[in-house]
Design a protein around this motif. Structure first.
Motif, short mmCIF file in Angstrom:
data_model
loop_
_atom_site.label_atom_id
_atom_site.label_comp_id
_atom_site.label_asym_id
_atom_site.label_seq_id
_atom_site.Cartn_x
_atom_site.Cartn_y
_atom_site.Cartn_z
N VAL A 218 11.06 10.29 1.82
CA VAL A 218 10.17 9.96 2.94
C VAL A 218 10.70 8.71 3.61
CG1 VAL A 218 8.12 11.00 1.91
CG2 VAL A 218 8.65 8.60 1.45
N ALA A 219 10.37 8.56 4.87
CA ALA A 219 10.77 7.38 5.62
C ALA A 219 9.74 6.28 5.46
CB ALA A 219 10.95 7.73 7.10
N LEU A 220 10.12 5.09 5.86
CA LEU A 220 9.20 3.97 5.78
C LEU A 220 8.01 4.19 6.74
CD1 LEU A 220 11.65 0.93 5.69
CD2 LEU A 220 10.23 1.77 3.82
N ARG B 54 4.62 5.55 -5.72
CA ARG B 54 4.76 5.54 -7.18
C ARG B 54 3.90 6.62 -7.83
NH1 ARG B 54 5.26 -0.29 -6.84
NH2 ARG B 54 2.97 -0.46 -6.96
N GLY B 55 2.73 6.84 -7.25
CA GLY B 55 1.90 7.92 -7.79
C GLY B 55 2.53 9.28 -7.56
N MET B 56 3.22 9.45 -6.44
CA MET B 56 3.87 10.74 -6.15
C MET B 56 5.08 10.96 -7.06
SD MET B 56 3.67 10.60 -2.00
CE MET B 56 4.78 12.00 -1.84
N SER B 57 5.84 9.89 -7.34
CA SER B 57 7.06 10.02 -8.16
C SER B 57 6.79 9.80 -9.65
CB SER B 57 8.11 9.01 -7.68
OG SER B 57 7.60 7.69 -7.80
N GLY C 30 0.81 -1.22 0.00
CA GLY C 30 0.00 0.00 0.00
C GLY C 30 0.84 1.26 0.00
N GLU C 31 1.97 1.21 0.71
CA GLU C 31 2.85 2.38 0.74
C GLU C 31 3.46 2.65 -0.63
OE1 GLU C 31 6.97 3.78 3.01
OE2 GLU C 31 6.15 1.75 3.25
N MET C 32 3.91 1.62 -1.32
CA MET C 32 4.55 1.81 -2.62
C MET C 32 3.55 2.28 -3.67
SD MET C 32 7.57 1.53 -1.97
CE MET C 32 7.99 1.96 -3.66
N ARG C 33 2.32 1.86 -3.61
CA ARG C 33 1.31 2.36 -4.55
C ARG C 33 1.15 3.87 -4.41
NH1 ARG C 33 -4.30 -0.65 -4.73
NH2 ARG C 33 -4.52 1.02 -6.29
N GLU D 252 13.93 1.17 -2.83
CA GLU D 252 14.88 2.06 -2.20
C GLU D 252 15.09 3.32 -3.03
OE1 GLU D 252 15.28 -1.05 -2.76
OE2 GLU D 252 15.48 -2.06 -0.81
N PHE D 253 15.11 3.18 -4.34
CA PHE D 253 15.32 4.33 -5.22
C PHE D 253 14.14 5.31 -5.11
CE2 PHE D 253 14.76 6.48 -9.30
CZ PHE D 253 15.99 7.10 -9.45
N ILE D 254 12.94 4.76 -5.09
CA ILE D 254 11.76 5.63 -4.98
C ILE D 254 11.74 6.34 -3.63
CG2 ILE D 254 9.24 5.62 -4.94
CD1 ILE D 254 9.28 3.31 -6.88
N HIS D 255 12.12 5.66 -2.57
CA HIS D 255 12.16 6.29 -1.25
C HIS D 255 13.16 7.44 -1.22
CE1 HIS D 255 9.48 4.25 1.55
NE2 HIS D 255 9.73 3.10 0.93
N VAL D 256 14.33 7.21 -1.82
CA VAL D 256 15.35 8.27 -1.85
C VAL D 256 14.87 9.46 -2.67
CG1 VAL D 256 17.67 8.84 -2.59
CG2 VAL D 256 17.24 6.66 -1.45
N LYS D 257 14.19 9.21 -3.80
CA LYS D 257 13.74 10.30 -4.65
C LYS D 257 12.62 11.11 -3.97
CE LYS D 257 11.98 11.38 -9.24
NZ LYS D 257 11.59 10.88 -10.57
N VAL D 258 11.68 10.41 -3.34
CA VAL D 258 10.56 11.12 -2.70
C VAL D 258 10.98 11.71 -1.35
CG1 VAL D 258 8.17 10.84 -1.93
CG2 VAL D 258 8.98 9.56 -3.87
#
Length: 478
Positions: free
Chosen positions: A53-55, A31-34, A25-28, A45-51
């Motif tokens: 935000v923490a887990l 991905r919409g934000m990025s 649910g978090e990745m959905r 990990e790449f999407i987290h670094v780009k956006v």
């Protein structure tokens, strides 16, 4: 049958499934934000670094630990800490809770621990729960009593009685003091009626139930119930209620009441239920504030010393000079006119009754409690004089009292204690023997005192932001 290792494996698998669902649910959302899709095959990990935000699991864990620390910093008397004194042998636990102390603790405090917890974190949280609570803490928004002292004779009589301190009440207070020393805590009172609060309430409840069950006679149980009610209300009202008007000190109305000279031929006995003792909206207290404790005496239901004083006075006066103001449904109701106008004023010994003092018993309690109080008076009357029904009188004209604006009365023939006393004085004023004693002025003073009490209670409710409108469920009776 499952072994402990099987339970741990099953619980670990369930946690992994819950964590995968949370991450999905978090990745959905991320991905919409990025602006990535699953076709781009970008790593989490790449999407987290780009956006940046923490887990979410880490944030949930941080919030839970912060809330858990907030709970542990609360006083031991706080309602959320009541589980500290629970006997876990009687708490229903499933196998997963038995395997993880942290989950057992979470079930007690109703805290959600996320599945992202590691084993070290669970051990750390479970270790925190083993820290014992502080023994002495302050209570907030409650009336706290540090080392509650014994009730002296002067303090007892300031609450509106002329009797000595009842032995059972004194014993209950001594037991409460001993329990505070044994439990290394303090008594805290709050809420309606000055009830016990916090962990001490749980321990005292267990203690008093054991004492109550050990009693075999119904009379002993009644006396213990009454003494405990009075002792708790007395200790909880110290430093909070005015000892004369039974209202909070900031709303004291004693300066607005005007005492008057009582009629020496009439004596009121306010037979009060323990649950009405020290109630702020009680009206029976107005009688001894206006006439004094000798003309309006307080008799507490179930207190042996009080009841013996009242019945000794009845035996000294004689049964023809004792009347109970209560609408008895078993016999035809008698009015004040029927008793004093149509009957002889001379007793069998030839002495004039108008030279003696008339005793009137006013039953002060809720109408459900008044029925039990009347039964007790009826049994005592039959044992004393051998008559089945005590002499009861009803007022010829009753209506809604001024206190009906705050608390409803269920029927026309039922009103508050002070209003009933005022109506009785008004009807007694028409008797030729009592006409010269100014009973009409005394009735007017009682009605004025009711107005003062109503204004004081209304001002207090408005100051506290509470409603001043009575409930509408009894409109069809008025």
């Amino acid at each position: 049958m499952f072994f402990v290792d099987d339970i741990l494996l099953i619980d670990k698998t369930r946690e992994e499934v819950e964590e995968n669902n949370l991450n999905y649910g978090e990745m959905r959302m991320l991905r919409g934000m990025s602006r990535f899709t699953r076709r781009d095959r970008m790593k989490y990990e790449f999407i987290h670094v780009k956006v940046r935000v923490a887990l979410v699991a880490y944030k949930i864990r941080e919030s839970c630990i912060r809330w858990f620390g907030h709970i542990k910093r609360q006083p031991s008397d706080d309602p959320i800490r009541r589980v500290d004194v629970l006997n876990l042998a009687y708490v229903k636990k499933d196998k997963a809770m038995l395997a993880h102390p942290a989950r057992l603790l979470a079930s007690q405090y109703h805290i959600y621990f996320p599945p992202a917890y590691t084993a070290s974190a669970k051990q750390q949280v479970a270790g925190i729960a083993l820290v014992p609570p502080m023994a002495t803490l302050r209570c907030r928004n409650e009336s706290a009593v540090e080392g509650a002292q014994a009730v002296s004779l002067t303090e007892w009589q300031r609450w509106g009685t002329s009797s000595p301190v009842p032995a059972m009440v004194k014993q209950v207070i001594d037991d409460l003091r001993a329990l505070t020393r044994d439990a290394d805590t303090r008594m805290c009172f709050g809420g309606l009626g000055g009830k016990l609060q916090g962990n001490f309430r749980i321990q005292e409840d267990i203690r008093h139930r054991e004492v109550y069950q050990s009693l075999t006679e119904s009379e002993e149980k009644l006396q213990f119930f009454a003494a405990r009610q009075i002792a708790c209300r007395l200790l909880g009202s110290r430093g909070y209620l005015c000892q004369k008007c039974w209202i909070a000190m900031e709303d004291c109305m004693c300066s607005m009441l005007v005492p008057c000279t009582p009629c020496m031929k009439i004596r009121f006995w306010v037979y009060m239920h323990p649950k009405d003792f020290l109630r702020q909206n009680n009206t029976g207290k107005l009688l001894w504030q206006l006439f004094g404790v000798q003309a309006a005496s307080l008799c507490l239901f179930g207190i042996h010393e009080h009841e013996e004083i009242m019945w000794d006075a009845f035996r000294a006066a004689g049964r023809r000079l004792v009347w109970f103001l209560y609408p008895n449904q078993n016999t035809s109701p008698k009015s004040v006119k029927d008793i004093f106008f149509n009957s002889s004023l001379t007793d069998p010994e030839g002495e004039k009754m108008d030279q003696k003092q008339l005793n009137f018993v006013l039953i002060d309690g809720t109408w459900s409690n008044s029925a039990a109080m009347y039964r007790r008076l009826k049994e005592r009357w039959a044992a004393t004089w051998g008559e089945k029904d005590p002499p009861c009188i009803s007022l010829s004209s009753t209506g809604a009292s001024v206190m009906h604006k705050l608390r409803p009365q269920p029927a026309w023939d039922r009103t508050c204690t002070a209003a009933a006393a005022a109506g009785l004085l008004s009807e007694l004023h028409h008797h030729p023997v009592l006409h010269s004693h100014g009973l009409d002025k005394q009735a007017e003073n009682v009605e004025n005192a009711l107005d003062v009490l109503l204004k004081s209670l209304t001002a207090r409710r408005l100051r506290m932001g509470r409603s001043i409108n009575r409930r509408e469920r009894h409109n069809n009776c008025i």
